[in-house]
Enzyme design. Sequence first.
Site, PDB file in Angstrom:
ATOM      1  N   LYS A 113      93.893  62.060  53.788  1.00  0.00           N
ATOM      2  CA  LYS A 113      93.298  61.896  52.468  1.00  0.00           C
ATOM      3  C   LYS A 113      93.990  62.787  51.425  1.00  0.00           C
ATOM      4  O   LYS A 113      94.018  62.447  50.251  1.00  0.00           O
ATOM      5  CB  LYS A 113      91.812  62.229  52.499  1.00  0.00           C
TER       6      LYS A 113
HETATM    7  C1  PLP Z   1      89.583  58.307  56.258  1.00  0.00           C
HETATM    8  C2  PLP Z   1      90.165  58.410  57.616  1.00  0.00           C
HETATM    9  C3  PLP Z   1      90.486  57.267  58.344  1.00  0.00           C
HETATM   10  C4  PLP Z   1      90.178  55.874  57.854  1.00  0.00           C
HETATM   11  O1  PLP Z   1      90.941  55.530  56.728  1.00  0.00           O
HETATM   12  P1  PLP Z   1      90.468  54.319  55.798  1.00  0.00           P
HETATM   13  O2  PLP Z   1      91.362  54.387  54.617  1.00  0.00           O
HETATM   14  O3  PLP Z   1      89.042  54.570  55.445  1.00  0.00           O
HETATM   15  O4  PLP Z   1      90.652  53.069  56.578  1.00  0.00           O
HETATM   16  C5  PLP Z   1      91.085  57.435  59.583  1.00  0.00           C
HETATM   17  N1  PLP Z   1      91.342  58.659  60.079  1.00  0.00           N
HETATM   18  C6  PLP Z   1      91.040  59.782  59.405  1.00  0.00           C
HETATM   19  C7  PLP Z   1      91.315  61.092  60.014  1.00  0.00           C
HETATM   20  C8  PLP Z   1      90.455  59.697  58.146  1.00  0.00           C
HETATM   21  O5  PLP Z   1      90.166  60.807  57.468  1.00  0.00           O
END
Ligand code: PLP
Length: 464
Positions: A113
Amino acid sequence: MKYISTRGDHDERRFCDILLEGLAPDGGLYLPTQYPQIDAATLQRWRGLAYADLAFEILSLYIDDIPAEDLRVLVRRSYTAEVFGTPEITPLKTLEPGLALEALSNGPTLAFKDMAMQLLGQLFEYELGRRGETLNILGATSGDTGSAAEYAMRGKAGVNVFMLSPNGRMSPFQQAQMFSLQDANIHNLAVEGVFDDCQDIVKAVSNDLDFKRQYRIGTVNSINWARLLAQVVYYFAGYFQATKSNEEQVSFTVPSGNFGNVCAGHVARMMGLPIAKLVVATNENDVLDEFFRTGVYRPRGSADTHETSSPSMDISKASNFERFIADLLGRDGARVKALFTQAGGFVLSAEDKARIADFGFSSGRSTHADRLATIRLCHQQYGQLIDTHTADGLKVALEQREPGTTMLVLETALPAKFAATIREALGLEPPRPAGLENIEALPKRVTVLPADVAQVKVFIQAHV
Ligand SMILES: *Cc1c(COP(=O)(O)O)cnc(C)c1O
């Protein structure tokens, strides 16, 4: 570049307008009117670029209301080796020939993120400063979004963050990361419910247009187009690292929840990046795997949302998914609106379902036992420690890879964030980056609230 809603509202917007908004007024998500097409010469030119410069090239195709020299400064500030640990920003870790992890989790909160959120922090500060405005960011997190947003926005002038998270459902490390922030502009709200309840509250508040306007509510959820756009860059960066020439194709496997990460891969592929397959990997919350296998989209309620050891994927309604359906249906806004406003989900026609393959998508699912086995296998066979989400990805990638096409698995978090499952799998403690050794012991700043829209509004009114 202009932006329109997936649900057919053709009131065109520019990038900086939608940067500070969440959903479009008709309840849809913003998409560019078309995807810029990258020709062979451009792809060749981009191959040699540093990450920040590649980001600038891609972003400038979608952003025409920030002067180029300013945009270049913002991306160079976002993607530095100091913040992301390496000059490559998203380096590949080869497991064996034709199989590698792309490391997206070396930012300040140890999850992918940060890739988008660090840029978003720069863009928000820039645009709010330019307008002389303030913004109250309201978000929902199942763990990683919240901390990434808070670390990107902490201390930024003109910005408050109100971050909703499902009370008690994040790992102790994730909770500590968020709740230990003492910055006055950061507000942690632990909601008595699951992630989808948090997300529903954010949607309800954002749909109250008067409240939204009066309290200058903005969002940083994965429906934010700027986040998705920032994520497009690392598909290109991964492709260039994995290939020697633009004749080659690669596939990506993406641990998925809200469909934001893999939707950026879809955008990269629509721009012409030679991606063979985009493999959607889910955990036990397999609404997306079910869709890609059967054409049936059946979002679940909170009661049917499993609490798993890859909690950032514990999502039963994938909020970005509507963007893909809009493309699948040829941007027929009326049909998109009908599908996403009817109760209980939808079933694609055989004809529409057959077209999914044209977009390169396939899928698979993984369970707790699979995660344990994959963490062990990766450690023993490849000498790499991976987290539970990346393990979901690797498990599915091993099933779906094809001879002759390199498979890149997106590493979405570091194992230190999910230590309990690493201990269960391997009997060892995952290493923590320096400075985070005692984070759980720090004082916490958090307010617990019931899953109630009105009470969240009252909290915001009292703290702006
Ligand atoms: C947010 C997240 C995901 C999922 O990603 P999306 O964009 O919601 O599909 C997978 N793994 C981790 C560690 C995340 O923080």
